[in-house]
Design a protein around this motif. Structure first.
Motif, PDB file in Angstrom:
ATOM      1  N   VAL A  15      -0.715  49.777  48.193  1.00  0.00           N
ATOM      2  CA  VAL A  15       0.087  50.904  48.683  1.00  0.00           C
ATOM      3  C   VAL A  15       1.542  50.758  48.232  1.00  0.00           C
ATOM      4  CG1 VAL A  15       1.080  51.901  50.794  1.00  0.00           C
ATOM      5  CG2 VAL A  15      -1.381  51.524  50.625  1.00  0.00           C
ATOM      6  N   LEU A  16       2.076  49.556  48.337  1.00  0.00           N
ATOM      7  CA  LEU A  16       3.459  49.323  47.905  1.00  0.00           C
ATOM      8  C   LEU A  16       3.617  49.568  46.407  1.00  0.00           C
ATOM      9  CD1 LEU A  16       4.171  46.176  50.071  1.00  0.00           C
ATOM     10  CD2 LEU A  16       5.403  48.349  50.209  1.00  0.00           C
ATOM     11  N   GLN A  17       2.627  49.191  45.628  1.00  0.00           N
ATOM     12  CA  GLN A  17       2.681  49.427  44.187  1.00  0.00           C
ATOM     13  C   GLN A  17       2.554  50.915  43.871  1.00  0.00           C
ATOM     14  OE1 GLN A  17      -0.486  46.440  43.347  1.00  0.00           O
ATOM     15  NE2 GLN A  17       0.896  45.749  41.746  1.00  0.00           N
ATOM     16  N   GLU A  18       1.617  51.580  44.527  1.00  0.00           N
ATOM     17  CA  GLU A  18       1.309  52.968  44.191  1.00  0.00           C
ATOM     18  C   GLU A  18       2.355  53.956  44.703  1.00  0.00           C
ATOM     19  OE1 GLU A  18      -2.298  56.128  44.953  1.00  0.00           O
ATOM     20  OE2 GLU A  18      -2.767  53.996  44.734  1.00  0.00           O
ATOM     21  N   TYR A  19       2.806  53.792  45.944  1.00  0.00           N
ATOM     22  CA  TYR A  19       3.691  54.793  46.549  1.00  0.00           C
ATOM     23  C   TYR A  19       5.173  54.416  46.513  1.00  0.00           C
ATOM     24  CZ  TYR A  19      -0.670  56.766  48.074  1.00  0.00           C
ATOM     25  OH  TYR A  19      -1.933  57.300  48.084  1.00  0.00           O
ATOM     26  N   PHE A  20       5.455  53.128  46.310  1.00  0.00           N
ATOM     27  CA  PHE A  20       6.853  52.699  46.292  1.00  0.00           C
ATOM     28  C   PHE A  20       7.246  52.078  44.952  1.00  0.00           C
ATOM     29  CE2 PHE A  20       5.510  52.847  50.701  1.00  0.00           C
ATOM     30  CZ  PHE A  20       6.525  53.607  51.260  1.00  0.00           C
ATOM     31  N   VAL A  44      14.661  52.602  50.356  1.00  0.00           N
ATOM     32  CA  VAL A  44      15.644  53.478  50.991  1.00  0.00           C
ATOM     33  C   VAL A  44      15.645  54.789  50.214  1.00  0.00           C
ATOM     34  CG1 VAL A  44      18.068  53.778  51.624  1.00  0.00           C
ATOM     35  CG2 VAL A  44      17.023  51.500  51.737  1.00  0.00           C
ATOM     36  N   TYR A  45      15.379  55.881  50.925  1.00  0.00           N
ATOM     37  CA  TYR A  45      15.210  57.189  50.302  1.00  0.00           C
ATOM     38  C   TYR A  45      15.921  58.263  51.120  1.00  0.00           C
ATOM     39  CZ  TYR A  45      11.390  54.651  48.073  1.00  0.00           C
ATOM     40  OH  TYR A  45      10.654  53.729  47.392  1.00  0.00           O
ATOM     41  N   SER A  46      16.083  59.432  50.522  1.00  0.00           N
ATOM     42  CA  SER A  46      16.580  60.579  51.288  1.00  0.00           C
ATOM     43  C   SER A  46      15.570  60.883  52.395  1.00  0.00           C
ATOM     44  CB  SER A  46      16.739  61.795  50.375  1.00  0.00           C
ATOM     45  OG  SER A  46      15.462  62.250  49.935  1.00  0.00           O
ATOM     46  N   ARG A  47      16.004  61.598  53.404  1.00  0.00           N
ATOM     47  CA  ARG A  47      15.138  61.891  54.550  1.00  0.00           C
ATOM     48  C   ARG A  47      13.843  62.583  54.119  1.00  0.00           C
ATOM     49  NH1 ARG A  47      18.323  65.002  58.491  1.00  0.00           N
ATOM     50  NH2 ARG A  47      19.181  62.956  58.957  1.00  0.00           N
ATOM     51  N   ASP A  48      13.955  63.582  53.254  1.00  0.00           N
ATOM     52  CA  ASP A  48      12.772  64.329  52.819  1.00  0.00           C
ATOM     53  C   ASP A  48      11.806  63.456  52.025  1.00  0.00           C
ATOM     54  OD1 ASP A  48      13.702  66.601  54.060  1.00  0.00           O
ATOM     55  OD2 ASP A  48      14.477  67.502  52.220  1.00  0.00           O
ATOM     56  N   LEU A  49      12.336  62.673  51.097  1.00  0.00           N
ATOM     57  CA  LEU A  49      11.476  61.806  50.287  1.00  0.00           C
ATOM     58  C   LEU A  49      10.839  60.727  51.152  1.00  0.00           C
ATOM     59  CD1 LEU A  49      10.286  61.161  47.568  1.00  0.00           C
ATOM     60  CD2 LEU A  49      12.376  59.904  46.999  1.00  0.00           C
ATOM     61  N   ALA A  50      11.601  60.184  52.091  1.00  0.00           N
ATOM     62  CA  ALA A  50      11.047  59.175  53.002  1.00  0.00           C
ATOM     63  C   ALA A  50       9.892  59.763  53.812  1.00  0.00           C
ATOM     64  CB  ALA A  50      12.130  58.645  53.931  1.00  0.00           C
ATOM     65  N   ALA A  51      10.066  60.979  54.309  1.00  0.00           N
ATOM     66  CA  ALA A  51       9.006  61.631  55.093  1.00  0.00           C
ATOM     67  C   ALA A  51       7.760  61.839  54.234  1.00  0.00           C
ATOM     68  CB  ALA A  51       9.498  62.956  55.649  1.00  0.00           C
ATOM     69  N   THR A  52       7.955  62.226  52.989  1.00  0.00           N
ATOM     70  CA  THR A  52       6.819  62.410  52.070  1.00  0.00           C
ATOM     71  C   THR A  52       6.087  61.100  51.858  1.00  0.00           C
ATOM     72  OG1 THR A  52       7.896  64.255  50.963  1.00  0.00           O
ATOM     73  CG2 THR A  52       6.168  63.108  49.735  1.00  0.00           C
ATOM     74  N   LYS A  53       6.831  60.028  51.623  1.00  0.00           N
ATOM     75  CA  LYS A  53       6.202  58.721  51.385  1.00  0.00           C
ATOM     76  C   LYS A  53       5.447  58.242  52.626  1.00  0.00           C
ATOM     77  CE  LYS A  53       8.959  57.203  47.512  1.00  0.00           C
ATOM     78  NZ  LYS A  53       7.846  57.089  46.577  1.00  0.00           N
TER      79      LYS A  53
END
Length: 76
Positions: A15-20, A44-53
């Motif tokens: 999961v860490l490799q694929e999504y992060f 560390v991501y913007s709020r929207d990108l973090a929510a997507t991840k």
């Protein structure tokens, strides 16, 4: 990401490799931090990108039948 006693470590690494976009070594280090400390920062991501991840990880865990939890928190 939050630790649990059921999700396989290998699944967390994938999961860490694929999504992060972590390489295997970095993903393994983060997984061990999650395992030992109960939680770990995946990025560390913007709020929207973090929510997507978070949604992507939760869906992948659900599809695989694992109780893995991923949360988004504001940077202090």
């Amino acid at each position: 990401m939050l630790n649990d006693d059921y999700t396989p470590m290998e699944f967390v690494i994938v999961v860490l490799q694929e999504y992060f976009n972590k390489d295997r070594e970095t993903a393994t280090q983060i997984m061990l931090k999650i395992h030992l400390d109960g939680r770990g920062v995946c990025g560390v991501y913007s709020r929207d990108l973090a929510a997507t991840k978070v949604n992507q990880v939760m869906e992948a865990a659900h599809q695989a039948g694992h109780p893995l939890q991923c949360v988004s928190e504001p940077v202090a």
